[in-house]
Design a protein around this motif. Sequence first.
Motif, PDB file in Angstrom:
ATOM      1  N   ALA A   1       1.675 -14.080 -11.819  1.00 31.80           N
ATOM      2  CA  ALA A   1       0.427 -13.073 -10.581  1.00 31.80           C
ATOM      3  C   ALA A   1      -0.444 -12.660 -10.729  1.00 31.80           C
ATOM      4  O   ALA A   1      -1.190 -13.013 -11.787  1.00 31.80           O
ATOM      5  N   VAL A   2      -1.262 -13.819  -9.849  1.00 33.99           N
ATOM      6  CA  VAL A   2      -3.341 -13.773 -10.334  1.00 33.99           C
ATOM      7  C   VAL A   2      -3.868 -12.373  -9.228  1.00 33.99           C
ATOM      8  O   VAL A   2      -2.968 -12.260  -7.887  1.00 33.99           O
ATOM      9  N   ALA A   3      -3.906 -12.010  -9.437  1.00 39.43           N
ATOM     10  CA  ALA A   3      -4.681 -10.541  -8.216  1.00 39.43           C
ATOM     11  C   ALA A   3      -5.934 -10.390  -8.170  1.00 39.43           C
ATOM     12  O   ALA A   3      -6.855 -10.293  -9.382  1.00 39.43           O
ATOM     13  N   HIS A   4      -6.529 -10.745  -6.661  1.00 40.36           N
ATOM     14  CA  HIS A   4      -8.200 -10.293  -7.217  1.00 40.36           C
ATOM     15  C   HIS A   4      -8.493  -9.351  -6.512  1.00 40.36           C
ATOM     16  O   HIS A   4      -8.401  -8.597  -5.076  1.00 40.36           O
ATOM     17  N   MET A   5      -9.107  -7.841  -7.493  1.00 38.67           N
ATOM     18  CA  MET A   5      -8.901  -6.963  -7.447  1.00 38.67           C
ATOM     19  C   MET A   5     -10.384  -6.549  -6.188  1.00 38.67           C
ATOM     20  O   MET A   5     -11.109  -6.184  -6.840  1.00 38.67           O
ATOM     21  N   ARG A   6     -10.029  -6.268  -5.130  1.00 38.35           N
ATOM     22  CA  ARG A   6     -11.251  -6.144  -4.177  1.00 38.35           C
ATOM     23  C   ARG A   6     -12.499  -4.564  -4.266  1.00 38.35           C
ATOM     24  O   ARG A   6     -13.224  -4.418  -4.205  1.00 38.35           O
ATOM     25  N   GLN A   7     -11.422  -3.426  -3.798  1.00 39.41           N
ATOM     26  CA  GLN A   7     -11.745  -1.933  -4.573  1.00 39.41           C
ATOM     27  C   GLN A   7     -10.419  -1.667  -4.455  1.00 39.41           C
ATOM     28  O   GLN A   7      -9.166  -1.886  -4.201  1.00 39.41           O
ATOM     29  N   ALA A   8     -10.769  -0.616  -5.530  1.00 43.01           N
ATOM     30  CA  ALA A   8      -9.697   0.470  -5.244  1.00 43.01           C
ATOM     31  C   ALA A   8     -10.074   2.030  -5.683  1.00 43.01           C
ATOM     32  O   ALA A   8     -11.351   2.264  -6.215  1.00 43.01           O
TER      33      ALA A   8
ATOM     34  N   GLY B   1      -2.835   8.245  -6.434  1.00 38.69           N
ATOM     35  CA  GLY B   1      -1.870   7.047  -6.447  1.00 38.69           C
ATOM     36  C   GLY B   1      -2.015   5.786  -7.366  1.00 38.69           C
ATOM     37  O   GLY B   1      -0.936   5.549  -8.003  1.00 38.69           O
ATOM     38  N   ILE B   2      -2.932   5.430  -7.933  1.00 35.86           N
ATOM     39  CA  ILE B   2      -3.209   4.137  -8.614  1.00 35.86           C
ATOM     40  C   ILE B   2      -2.820   3.991 -10.283  1.00 35.86           C
ATOM     41  O   ILE B   2      -2.455   3.720 -10.727  1.00 35.86           O
ATOM     42  N   VAL B   3      -3.323   6.316 -10.332  1.00 30.46           N
ATOM     43  CA  VAL B   3      -3.079   6.544 -12.019  1.00 30.46           C
ATOM     44  C   VAL B   3      -1.113   5.845 -11.811  1.00 30.46           C
ATOM     45  O   VAL B   3      -0.946   5.765 -12.879  1.00 30.46           O
ATOM     46  N   GLU B   4      -0.595   6.485 -10.528  1.00 26.98           N
ATOM     47  CA  GLU B   4       0.822   6.103 -10.990  1.00 26.98           C
ATOM     48  C   GLU B   4       0.960   5.479 -11.408  1.00 26.98           C
ATOM     49  O   GLU B   4       2.076   4.944 -11.838  1.00 26.98           O
ATOM     50  N   TYR B   5       0.450   4.440 -10.187  1.00 29.56           N
ATOM     51  CA  TYR B   5       1.219   2.793  -9.813  1.00 29.56           C
ATOM     52  C   TYR B   5       0.189   1.926 -11.913  1.00 29.56           C
ATOM     53  O   TYR B   5       1.606   1.698 -12.368  1.00 29.56           O
TER      54      TYR B   5
ATOM     55  N   ILE C   1       6.985   1.025  -6.579  1.00 31.00           N
ATOM     56  CA  ILE C   1       5.909   1.558  -6.758  1.00 31.00           C
ATOM     57  C   ILE C   1       4.154   0.228  -6.202  1.00 31.00           C
ATOM     58  O   ILE C   1       3.413   1.366  -6.037  1.00 31.00           O
ATOM     59  N   LEU C   2       4.663  -0.221  -5.382  1.00 30.21           N
ATOM     60  CA  LEU C   2       3.972  -0.850  -4.379  1.00 30.21           C
ATOM     61  C   LEU C   2       2.646  -0.191  -3.675  1.00 30.21           C
ATOM     62  O   LEU C   2       1.697  -0.676  -3.772  1.00 30.21           O
ATOM     63  N   ALA C   3       3.151   0.665  -2.717  1.00 31.62           N
ATOM     64  CA  ALA C   3       2.921   1.111  -1.774  1.00 31.62           C
ATOM     65  C   ALA C   3       1.106   2.477  -2.868  1.00 31.62           C
ATOM     66  O   ALA C   3       0.965   2.720  -2.072  1.00 31.62           O
ATOM     67  N   LEU C   4       2.066   2.612  -3.807  1.00 33.15           N
ATOM     68  CA  LEU C   4       0.650   3.277  -4.568  1.00 33.15           C
ATOM     69  C   LEU C   4      -0.463   1.979  -5.151  1.00 33.15           C
ATOM     70  O   LEU C   4      -1.865   3.287  -5.074  1.00 33.15           O
ATOM     71  N   ARG C   5      -0.341   0.830  -5.188  1.00 34.88           N
ATOM     72  CA  ARG C   5      -1.239   0.164  -5.245  1.00 34.88           C
ATOM     73  C   ARG C   5      -1.425  -0.432  -3.246  1.00 34.88           C
ATOM     74  O   ARG C   5      -3.109   0.174  -3.620  1.00 34.88           O
TER      75      ARG C   5
END
Length: 106
Positions: free
Chosen positions: A5-12, A17-21, A77-81
């Motif tokens: 599974a490869v993700a290019h995280m462009r912005q966070a 929410g992200i901390v919980e994820y 947890i997907l929506a947290l990301r």
Amino acid sequence: MTAYAVAHMRQATMGPGIVEYLHRIDATLKPFGGRFLVHGGDVEVIENEWPGHLIIIEFPDRDHVRGWYNSPAYQAILALRTDNSRADVVFVDGVEHPHKATDVLK
């Protein structure tokens, strides 16, 4: 064959929410044999542009990566990301070893 599974995280947006994820994702990987290979380390750009970070998670095969992504634990947890970031996410198979560049021509 190993899959990723490869993700290019462009912005966070770093917030609750992200901390919980981040606190919860490891437990979702374990039942599917997933493990982080790359998780947002420093990217040295040598051609063009690369805005953001790279995440690569290894799984035993494509069935395991799909099983993880579609599992109730990960879906919970997907929506947290997705609510707090912009990313391109793909699944990709690894190669059989030994592998040569010309093998893709077969």
